[in-house]
Design a protein around this motif. Structure first.
Motif, PDB file in Angstrom:
ATOM      1  N   THR A 251      29.056  44.005  36.640  1.00 17.63           N
ATOM      2  CA  THR A 251      30.145  43.198  36.091  1.00 17.63           C
ATOM      3  C   THR A 251      31.483  43.795  36.511  1.00 17.63           C
ATOM      4  O   THR A 251      31.647  45.023  36.496  1.00 17.63           O
ATOM      5  CB  THR A 251      30.068  43.153  34.555  1.00 17.63           C
ATOM      6  OG1 THR A 251      28.800  42.626  34.158  1.00 17.63           O
ATOM      7  CG2 THR A 251      31.174  42.280  33.974  1.00 17.63           C
TER       8      THR A 251
ATOM      9  N   LEU B 165      38.132  40.072  36.691  1.00 22.02           N
ATOM     10  CA  LEU B 165      38.722  39.289  37.771  1.00 22.02           C
ATOM     11  C   LEU B 165      39.748  40.131  38.524  1.00 22.02           C
ATOM     12  O   LEU B 165      40.618  40.756  37.926  1.00 22.02           O
ATOM     13  CB  LEU B 165      39.389  38.036  37.198  1.00 22.02           C
ATOM     14  CG  LEU B 165      39.891  37.016  38.216  1.00 22.02           C
ATOM     15  CD1 LEU B 165      38.741  36.451  39.027  1.00 22.02           C
ATOM     16  CD2 LEU B 165      40.648  35.893  37.511  1.00 22.02           C
TER      17      LEU B 165
ATOM     18  N   SER C 285      35.977  44.080  42.735  1.00 13.86           N
ATOM     19  CA  SER C 285      35.080  43.788  43.854  1.00 13.86           C
ATOM     20  C   SER C 285      33.687  44.358  43.606  1.00 13.86           C
ATOM     21  O   SER C 285      33.520  45.342  42.878  1.00 13.86           O
ATOM     22  CB  SER C 285      35.633  44.384  45.156  1.00 13.86           C
ATOM     23  OG  SER C 285      36.890  43.836  45.475  1.00 13.86           O
TER      24      SER C 285
ATOM     25  N   THR D 172      34.988  40.077  46.758  1.00 14.11           N
ATOM     26  CA  THR D 172      35.990  39.996  45.700  1.00 14.11           C
ATOM     27  C   THR D 172      36.059  38.557  45.212  1.00 14.11           C
ATOM     28  O   THR D 172      36.626  37.694  45.895  1.00 14.11           O
ATOM     29  CB  THR D 172      37.371  40.443  46.209  1.00 14.11           C
ATOM     30  OG1 THR D 172      37.274  41.766  46.748  1.00 14.11           O
ATOM     31  CG2 THR D 172      38.394  40.439  45.071  1.00 14.11           C
ATOM     32  N   PRO D 173      35.480  38.253  44.062  1.00 14.08           N
ATOM     33  CA  PRO D 173      35.471  36.868  43.562  1.00 14.08           C
ATOM     34  C   PRO D 173      36.879  36.391  43.210  1.00 14.08           C
ATOM     35  O   PRO D 173      37.753  37.183  42.856  1.00 14.08           O
ATOM     36  CB  PRO D 173      34.589  36.946  42.311  1.00 14.08           C
ATOM     37  CG  PRO D 173      33.859  38.248  42.426  1.00 14.08           C
ATOM     38  CD  PRO D 173      34.764  39.162  43.172  1.00 14.08           C
TER      39      PRO D 173
ATOM     40  N   VAL E 199      36.406  33.553  37.435  1.00 18.71           N
ATOM     41  CA  VAL E 199      35.483  34.070  36.422  1.00 18.71           C
ATOM     42  C   VAL E 199      34.172  33.303  36.499  1.00 18.71           C
ATOM     43  O   VAL E 199      34.153  32.097  36.755  1.00 18.71           O
ATOM     44  CB  VAL E 199      36.116  33.926  35.022  1.00 18.71           C
ATOM     45  CG1 VAL E 199      35.112  34.240  33.931  1.00 18.71           C
ATOM     46  CG2 VAL E 199      37.352  34.809  34.903  1.00 18.71           C
TER      47      VAL E 199
ATOM     48  N   THR F 256      28.388  39.365  37.498  1.00 19.86           N
ATOM     49  CA  THR F 256      29.243  38.612  36.574  1.00 19.86           C
ATOM     50  C   THR F 256      30.698  39.042  36.718  1.00 19.86           C
ATOM     51  O   THR F 256      30.994  40.236  36.864  1.00 19.86           O
ATOM     52  CB  THR F 256      28.781  38.833  35.118  1.00 19.86           C
ATOM     53  OG1 THR F 256      27.407  38.435  35.004  1.00 19.86           O
ATOM     54  CG2 THR F 256      29.628  38.021  34.145  1.00 19.86           C
ATOM     55  N   VAL F 257      31.589  38.057  36.647  1.00 29.90           N
ATOM     56  CA  VAL F 257      33.031  38.311  36.700  1.00 29.90           C
ATOM     57  C   VAL F 257      33.642  37.856  35.380  1.00 29.90           C
ATOM     58  O   VAL F 257      33.463  36.707  34.967  1.00 29.90           O
ATOM     59  CB  VAL F 257      33.690  37.552  37.869  1.00 29.90           C
ATOM     60  CG1 VAL F 257      35.183  37.868  37.923  1.00 29.90           C
ATOM     61  CG2 VAL F 257      33.017  37.914  39.181  1.00 29.90           C
TER      62      VAL F 257
END
Length: 313
Positions: free
Chosen positions: A45, A48, A51, A83-84, A87, A107-108
């Protein structure tokens, strides 16, 4: 000669095709004899903005991270670091040759909200302002004859150094107006005043009644958020608020001072500055450009009449 040329052309095509297959990870595993690969993430996890770093090993204990291809929600990514941008929960898998890993779920979460404490917050970044002073800006005649305004700057700041070499990397000004009445006249018949200090109050932006907030200026980490020109600033500001819930100025060097306040500056582009302060306070003369603790020129305040009367205690 034609036969030799034809053979070379066919051979060149063959080798080119093999190279393309290797690049797409559709061939055999890099480690001969490997029958499975395992994908792992350095963390399960992140908030936001963070990475994930992925690693791939095969069943022969060989690290094949650099020769593997990665997919997030079945979309290929360019490296093993991801890197999302939103969320949520993401499904990740890796391929190496003909081998595909089991899916790993990451999970983000939302980035933690930074709350101000003797500071102001801009873009979820905290800027320390361990001191708040009130700058006396002067007394002005209002649009109606015989009515006057006293102007103050509410000024949270961080001071680095001292004296003439001091700098103020975090420096915020909220200029507000209070009504004031003359307490006498000088020899020329001009009104004289006893300075009226700020008190507990809620100040709103450009209110039609007093008290009211007239201007705002923000410097964070030595960068000005707003232009120096007053009209240009006003065009960018959507709202300003100041809530003073407790205030006591020192009457001499032996008496204590106290201030509790919250404030905000909202711009038309959506940026919001939110601040809080609780601690000691004081006041200083900000009626001139050479006033102590002023790293910007005094701001222009748009009033019907700009005649300033020197205040006298």
């Amino acid at each position: 000669m034609k036969k030799i040329f034809l053979f070379l052309a066919v051979a060149g095509t063959f080798f080119t095709s093999c190279s393309s297959d290797d690049d797409s990870n559709d061939g055999t595993p890099v480690t001969p004899g490997a029958t499975a690969i395992t994908l792992t993430s350095n963390v399960a996890t992140v908030a936001l903005g963070g990475s994930f770093t992925f690693t791939v090993t095969d069943n022969l204990a060989a690290n094949v991270t650099t020769t593997s291809q990665y997919f997030v929600n079945d979309v290929a990514i360019t490296s093993n670091v991801y890197t999302p941008s939103a969320v949520g929960t993401y499904s990740v898998k890796a391929k190496n040759g003909t081998l595909t890993s089991a899916v790993v779920t990451v999970t983000v979460t939302a980035a933690p909200v930074v709350s101000p404490s003797n500071s102001f917050v801009l873009n979820n970044t905290n800027y320390e302002t361990p001191v708040v002073g009130f700058g006396f800006r002067g007394i002005y005649e209002a649009g109606t004859a015989g009515q006057y305004l006293i102007l103050w700057d509410f000024n949270p700041y961080k001071e680095v150094g001292s004296g003439n070499s001091a700098t103020y990397p975090n420096d915020l000004y909220l200029t507000f107006a209070l009504p004031i009445v003359p307490t006498g006249q000088d020899a020329d018949g001009e009104p004289t005043f006893t300075i009226l200090f700020p008190t507990v109050a809620d100040f709103s932006w450009n209110s039609t009644t007093l008290p009211t907030l007239l201007d705002a200026y923000v410097i964070s980490n030595n960068v000005a958020l707003l232009p120096e020109d007053a009209d240009e600033r006003a065009a960018l500001i959507a709202d300003v608020s100041l809530n003073i819930t407790a205030i006591q100025f020192p009457t001499d060097t032996s008496t204590a001072s106290n201030l509790a306040a919250t404030y905000s500056v909202t711009l038309n582009d959506g940026k919001v500055v939110q601040g809080q302060y609780s601690g000691t306070t004081g006041y200083y003369d900000a009626t001139g450009a050479k006033a102590a603790k002023m790293n910007v020129a005094p701001k222009n305040v748009k009033l019907s009449k700009g005649k300033m009367h020197l205040a006298k205690k």
